[in-house]
Design an enzyme around this catalytic site. Sequence first.
Site, PDB file in Angstrom:
ATOM      1  CG  MET A   5      -1.598  -9.368   0.325  1.00 47.04           C
ATOM      2  SD  MET A   5      -1.162  -7.618   0.554  1.00 47.04           S
ATOM      3  CE  MET A   5      -0.739  -7.592   2.309  1.00 47.04           C
ATOM      4  N   GLY A  48       5.522 -13.521   1.482  1.00 50.83           N
ATOM      5  CA  GLY A  48       5.491 -14.137   0.160  1.00 50.83           C
ATOM      6  C   GLY A  48       4.097 -14.392  -0.369  1.00 50.83           C
ATOM      7  CB  VAL A 104      -0.422 -15.974   7.215  1.00 50.20           C
ATOM      8  CG1 VAL A 104      -0.661 -14.707   8.026  1.00 50.20           C
ATOM      9  CG2 VAL A 104      -0.619 -17.202   8.099  1.00 50.20           C
ATOM     10  CB  CYS A 105       1.164 -13.781   2.477  1.00 46.23           C
ATOM     11  SG  CYS A 105       2.668 -13.839   3.469  1.00 46.23           S
ATOM     12  CB  THR A 106      -3.403 -15.786   0.466  1.00 45.17           C
ATOM     13  OG1 THR A 106      -2.311 -16.181  -0.368  1.00 45.17           O
ATOM     14  CG2 THR A 106      -4.673 -15.716  -0.357  1.00 45.17           C
TER      15      THR A 106
END
Length: 159
Positions: free
Chosen positions: A52, A42, A47-49
Amino acid sequence: MPETGDAAPDFTVPLANGDVDSFTLSERLEDEAPVVLAFFPGAFTGVCTDEMCTFQDRLAAFNDLDATVYGVSRDSPFALNEFRNQNGLEFGLLSDYNKDVIADYDIEMDFADLGVYGVAKRSVFVVNGDVEVTYAWVSDDPGVEPDYDEVEAAVEDAA
């Protein structure tokens, strides 16, 4: 889940690229292979930020290998465009809002304690111009990021 050597499941989804366009994997492979599909649970999460942004930091290396990077999540294309904008991401993000791609790649996971269901496991697939998966990595732990050196080496092997 597609393994190395399998044909990558084809799909068509919205592409958040500052605008909203259509993306079909098989069509993009004609000009953009190898393609890195980096699935994440999401947008706007820690962690996703980080993941990416790390792909963004390494984007020049992927570009030097003539590879194309795409992030993939269940977020809407509109949310993904804002995520791109806030993080200065120069690569496209694919919106699997209906969870079809997540199902086809068999990488669905839930955060039941949060009431969140059907998001993508953190995963990376490299697909060559023959629509073959040349690298597959899937984590059951959403807090673990991919080995970026390993992904880059896989892209180099696929090029």
